[in-house]
Design an enzyme around this catalytic site. Structure first.
Site, PDB file in Angstrom:
ATOM      1  N   GLU A 165       0.873  -1.178   0.000  1.00 21.44           N
ATOM      2  CA  GLU A 165       0.000   0.000   0.000  1.00 21.44           C
ATOM      3  C   GLU A 165       0.910   1.228   0.000  1.00 21.44           C
ATOM      4  O   GLU A 165       1.648   1.454   0.951  1.00 21.44           O
ATOM      5  CB  GLU A 165      -0.896  -0.055   1.248  1.00 21.44           C
ATOM      6  CG  GLU A 165      -2.147   0.758   1.144  1.00 21.44           C
ATOM      7  CD  GLU A 165      -3.005   0.404  -0.072  1.00 21.44           C
ATOM      8  OE1 GLU A 165      -3.158  -0.787  -0.393  1.00 21.44           O
ATOM      9  OE2 GLU A 165      -3.516   1.350  -0.717  1.00 21.44           O
TER      10      GLU A 165
ATOM     11  N   CYS B  43       4.812  -1.862  -8.554  1.00 18.52           N
ATOM     12  CA  CYS B  43       3.449  -1.570  -8.118  1.00 18.52           C
ATOM     13  C   CYS B  43       3.408  -0.415  -7.113  1.00 18.52           C
ATOM     14  O   CYS B  43       3.684   0.717  -7.496  1.00 18.52           O
ATOM     15  CB  CYS B  43       2.778  -2.846  -7.615  1.00 18.52           C
ATOM     16  SG  CYS B  43       0.984  -2.742  -7.736  1.00 18.52           S
TER      17      CYS B  43
ATOM     18  N   HIS C 191       3.355  -7.032 -10.591  1.00 15.86           N
ATOM     19  CA  HIS C 191       4.197  -7.750  -9.625  1.00 15.86           C
ATOM     20  C   HIS C 191       5.044  -8.774 -10.385  1.00 15.86           C
ATOM     21  O   HIS C 191       4.500  -9.785 -10.832  1.00 15.86           O
ATOM     22  CB  HIS C 191       3.323  -8.504  -8.614  1.00 15.86           C
ATOM     23  CG  HIS C 191       2.721  -7.623  -7.573  1.00 15.86           C
ATOM     24  ND1 HIS C 191       3.133  -7.615  -6.268  1.00 15.86           N
ATOM     25  CD2 HIS C 191       1.744  -6.694  -7.659  1.00 15.86           C
ATOM     26  CE1 HIS C 191       2.434  -6.735  -5.577  1.00 15.86           C
ATOM     27  NE2 HIS C 191       1.583  -6.158  -6.407  1.00 15.86           N
TER      28      HIS C 191
ATOM     29  N   GLU D  14       7.279 -10.757  -9.169  1.00 16.90           N
ATOM     30  CA  GLU D  14       7.865 -11.770  -8.271  1.00 16.90           C
ATOM     31  C   GLU D  14       6.954 -12.977  -8.077  1.00 16.90           C
ATOM     32  O   GLU D  14       7.304 -13.906  -7.372  1.00 16.90           O
ATOM     33  CB  GLU D  14       8.172 -11.135  -6.899  1.00 16.90           C
ATOM     34  CG  GLU D  14       6.988 -10.915  -5.955  1.00 16.90           C
ATOM     35  CD  GLU D  14       6.132  -9.691  -6.297  1.00 16.90           C
ATOM     36  OE1 GLU D  14       6.212  -9.192  -7.429  1.00 16.90           O
ATOM     37  OE2 GLU D  14       5.346  -9.273  -5.418  1.00 16.90           O
TER      38      GLU D  14
HETATM   39  N1  GLN Z   1      -3.205  -0.310  -4.756  1.00 17.78           N
HETATM   40  C1  GLN Z   1      -1.913  -0.157  -4.141  1.00 17.78           C
HETATM   41  C2  GLN Z   1      -1.576   1.304  -3.932  1.00 17.78           C
HETATM   42  O1  GLN Z   1      -2.159   2.128  -4.528  1.00 17.78           O
HETATM   43  C3  GLN Z   1      -0.840  -0.813  -4.978  1.00 17.78           C
HETATM   44  C4  GLN Z   1      -1.154  -2.268  -5.118  1.00 17.78           C
HETATM   45  C5  GLN Z   1       0.024  -3.169  -5.139  1.00 17.78           C
HETATM   46  O2  GLN Z   1       1.155  -2.811  -4.799  1.00 17.78           O
HETATM   47  N2  GLN Z   1      -0.246  -4.380  -5.529  1.00 17.78           N
HETATM   48  O3  GLN Z   1      -0.726   1.617  -3.172  1.00 17.78           O
END
Ligand code: GLN
Length: 197
Positions: A55, A86, A177, A179
């Site tokens: 997050e 991400c 992602h 990984e």
């Molecule tokens: N939705 C997350 C964000 O906005 C990112 C999602 C993730 O890292 N898989 O921080």
């Protein structure tokens, strides 16, 4: 020579990234040591860094609070590789369009959180990545859209016309992602590709 790779681990499990880094290093005949970064003082000893998903608001808050953010910036300014995936990409960008994320301005792109494939939160897609012979199985989980890419940023892959993998100097960012499928080519590209070292 042993590659010391730091994985920012202020939130969540990072073992899959550690395994991918170890596989990529082994493919280059290199030993590797993965260090989990939860406090300041460890980044300066790392040859390569990875900022994983999670997050972005939480990661941003914790790396600022722990004094890790400035160390990540110094690492990149020294020309050492960073893979940001991400939520990590969101934190590494220049604008996350969300005041709760203090971006590190390491990748000159703007992103929009949680805007990729609004119709389904998660999906897997075979991606054509610059320089790869076979498509990369990319897993998108509440992924950010990269909506502006500025000069100096190379787009390595697109999905549905959106850039989803980018590179700027020693920094590689992916909105997916890399990984989760046992394929370590993105880790390899970020840490061992001659053009990023
Ligand atoms: N939705 C997350 C964000 O906005 C990112 C999602 C993730 O890292 N898989 O921080």
């Amino acid at each position: 020579m042993t590659l010391t790779a730091g994985v920012v681990a202020v939130q969540g499990d990072v073992s899959e990234h550690a395994e991918a880094i170890e596989r990529a290093a082994a493919a280059h005949g290199r030993e590797s040591e993965v260090v989990e970064i939860r406090e300041s003082g460890l980044v300066p000893d790392c040859d390569a860094l990875l900022m994983p998903g999670g997050e972005s608001t939480t990661i941003s808050r914790l790396i600022q609070r722990e004094g890790i953010a400035g160390e990540i910036i110094a690492h990149v300014e020294a020309g050492k590789p960073l893979l940001a995936t991400c939520a990590g990409l969101i934190v590494a960008s220049t604008d996350a369009q969300d005041d709760r994320v203090e971006t590190l301005n390491l990748l000159d792109v703007t992103v929009e959180r949680n805007a990729f494939g609004r119709q389904k939160d998660s999906f897997e897609a075979p991606l054509d990545v610059e320089g790869f012979d076979e498509p990369f199985p990319a897993v998108f989980i509440r992924a950010p859209v990269i909506d502006e890419v500025f000069a100096g940023v190379e787009v390595l892959a697109r999905w549905d016309d959106n850039p989803v993998a980018v590179r700027q100097g020693p920094v590689v960012g992916t909105s997916f992602h890399p990984e989760l499928t046992g394929d370590s080519r993105i880790h390899d590209l970020a840490f061992f590709d001659a053009s990023t070292r």
